[in-house]
Design an enzyme around this catalytic site. Structure first.
Site, mmCIF file in Angstrom:
data_model
loop_
_atom_site.group_PDB
_atom_site.id
_atom_site.type_symbol
_atom_site.label_atom_id
_atom_site.label_comp_id
_atom_site.label_asym_id
_atom_site.label_seq_id
_atom_site.Cartn_x
_atom_site.Cartn_y
_atom_site.Cartn_z
ATOM 1 C CB SER A 142 -0.848 -0.018 1.283
ATOM 2 O OG SER A 142 -1.450 1.237 1.522
ATOM 3 C CE1 TYR A 155 -4.541 -2.125 4.994
ATOM 4 C CE2 TYR A 155 -3.383 -0.070 4.568
ATOM 5 C CZ TYR A 155 -4.076 -1.176 4.107
ATOM 6 O OH TYR A 155 -4.295 -1.331 2.757
HETATM 7 P P1 NAD Z 1 -11.867 -6.142 -0.184
HETATM 8 O O1 NAD Z 1 -12.490 -6.035 1.155
HETATM 9 O O2 NAD Z 1 -12.639 -5.773 -1.390
HETATM 10 O O3 NAD Z 1 -11.295 -7.625 -0.402
HETATM 11 C C1 NAD Z 1 -10.550 -8.280 0.586
HETATM 12 C C2 NAD Z 1 -10.815 -9.770 0.484
HETATM 13 O O4 NAD Z 1 -9.967 -10.419 1.443
HETATM 14 C C3 NAD Z 1 -12.254 -10.166 0.811
HETATM 15 O O5 NAD Z 1 -12.780 -10.987 -0.211
HETATM 16 C C4 NAD Z 1 -12.130 -10.905 2.138
HETATM 17 O O6 NAD Z 1 -13.094 -11.949 2.294
HETATM 18 C C5 NAD Z 1 -10.722 -11.459 2.025
HETATM 19 N N1 NAD Z 1 -10.162 -11.811 3.330
HETATM 20 C C6 NAD Z 1 -10.218 -11.099 4.487
HETATM 21 N N2 NAD Z 1 -9.626 -11.776 5.468
HETATM 22 C C7 NAD Z 1 -9.167 -12.927 4.933
HETATM 23 C C8 NAD Z 1 -8.472 -14.059 5.457
HETATM 24 N N3 NAD Z 1 -8.141 -14.140 6.753
HETATM 25 N N4 NAD Z 1 -8.160 -15.079 4.617
HETATM 26 C C9 NAD Z 1 -8.520 -15.014 3.313
HETATM 27 N N5 NAD Z 1 -9.191 -13.986 2.773
HETATM 28 C C10 NAD Z 1 -9.517 -12.960 3.575
HETATM 29 O O7 NAD Z 1 -10.527 -5.263 -0.068
HETATM 30 P P2 NAD Z 1 -9.512 -4.670 -1.164
HETATM 31 O O8 NAD Z 1 -9.583 -3.211 -1.057
HETATM 32 O O9 NAD Z 1 -9.676 -5.331 -2.476
HETATM 33 O O10 NAD Z 1 -8.128 -5.105 -0.492
HETATM 34 C C11 NAD Z 1 -7.266 -6.094 -1.031
HETATM 35 C C12 NAD Z 1 -5.849 -5.791 -0.592
HETATM 36 O O11 NAD Z 1 -5.447 -4.535 -1.131
HETATM 37 C C13 NAD Z 1 -5.647 -5.690 0.923
HETATM 38 O O12 NAD Z 1 -4.425 -6.290 1.295
HETATM 39 C C14 NAD Z 1 -5.577 -4.200 1.158
HETATM 40 O O13 NAD Z 1 -4.856 -3.872 2.312
HETATM 41 C C15 NAD Z 1 -4.867 -3.769 -0.104
HETATM 42 N N6 NAD Z 1 -5.012 -2.346 -0.417
HETATM 43 C C16 NAD Z 1 -6.245 -1.822 -0.630
HETATM 44 C C17 NAD Z 1 -6.355 -0.466 -0.926
HETATM 45 C C18 NAD Z 1 -7.678 0.170 -1.168
HETATM 46 O O14 NAD Z 1 -7.718 1.407 -1.188
HETATM 47 N N7 NAD Z 1 -8.756 -0.582 -1.375
HETATM 48 C C19 NAD Z 1 -5.208 0.324 -1.004
HETATM 49 C C20 NAD Z 1 -3.964 -0.258 -0.779
HETATM 50 C C21 NAD Z 1 -3.880 -1.603 -0.493
#
Ligand code: NAD
Length: 260
Positions: A142, A155
């Protein structure tokens, strides 16, 4: 086809960024295991991908914090598809609170999902990658792998920690054909972000609109969210890169919010 017949595992692929990466990889000829805690959503995502390209996806119900579940899921992929070429360790959640109010259980949960998850999934795929002399591991970092924001102690700590794990793995796997890179998105409009908008508004005493405009997008050069497709493109770039030159790196895609 940039990933023709490549066997990929994407964790957290039932939603958001992970699902976008799975879609993009399948469109480039990959077979993708959709590994997610939410087994029903993983099954639906895999079914949707298989409707477009039969045999392209399988669903795995996997809690990335469970060593047994991770090992069983990876074993299932290897049994069905023979190996693992690409791991995208992407599963993640967000919990916001100031440190003095941050529940210890929440702290441990955050570190477990982001860091234990990356460690356990990497550990499980490495023997297969080393055996074939090639493999790519991508961690979903991130902008918070580089910068800090208030309310996000666990985080930010976890996302910084992924950099250390990635660099160590890069050195350990360098002579065995392993490449390791970290993707660092800015804010992407997914359920993870939608959930924290009202939470941050309440904590900071500002409106939800201000959270979006000031907290999330205020430092970008154009006031825009990064998209799921943007991040899927970065993942494809790393996964399809043709040589071992590109390893041990992190790439920020954040509309200029964070520059280095
Ligand atoms: P999201 O909530 O849309 O998807 C996350 C998925 O992870 C979900 O399907 C959830 O069921 C799954 N999950 C949660 N805990 C879990 C576990 N213990 N085992 C297996 N699966 C699990 O979120 P997103 O925004 O797509 O995030 C995905 C990644 O991207 C994360 O690591 C997040 O930190 C990172 N990220 C997101 C953003 C953002 O702005 N959305 C920015 C930077 C990084």
């Amino acid at each position: 086809m940039k990933l023709h017949n490549k066997v990929c595992i994407v964790t957290g692929a039932a939603s958001g960024i992970g699902l976008g990466i799975a879609r993009r990889f399948v469109a480039e000829g990959a077979r993708v295991a959709i590994a997610d805690l939410n087994g029903d959503a993983a099954a639906k995502a895999a079914a949707d991908l298989n409707a477009a390209g039969p045999g392209a996806a399988m669903a795995l119900t996997m809690d990335v914090t469970s060593e047994d579940a991770v090992n069983a899921g990876v074993a299932q992929v290897v049994a069905q598809w023979g190996t693992v070429d690409v791991l995208v360790s992407n599963a993640g959640v967000q919990i916001v609170n100031p440190v003095e109010q941050f529940a210890y259980a929440d702290w441990k949960k955050m570190l477990a999902i982001h860091l234990d998850g990356a460690f356990l999934t990497s550990k499980a795929v490495l023997p297969h990658m080393y055996a074939q002399g090639s493999g790519t591991v991508l961690f979903m970092g991130s902008v918070h792998s580089k910068l800090a924001s208030p309310l996000k102690s666990a985080y930010v700590t976890a996302k910084h920690g992924l950099m250390g794990l990635a660099r160590t793995l890069t050195k350990e796997g360098g002579t065995k054909g392993l490449r390791v890179n970290v993707i660092c998105p800015g804010f992407v409009r997914t359920p993870l972000v939608d959930k924290q908008i009202p939470e941050q508004a309440a904590e900071l005493g500002i409106s939800e609109e201000e959270v979006v405009k000031k907290v999330m997008l205020g430092q970008t050069v154009d006031g825009e969210f990064t998209s799921i497709e943007d991040i899927a493109e970065v993942a494809l770039f790393f996964a399809a890169f043709p040589t071992n030159a590109l390893t041990g790196q992190s790439l920020i895609a954040s509309h200029g919010w964070c520059m280095e």
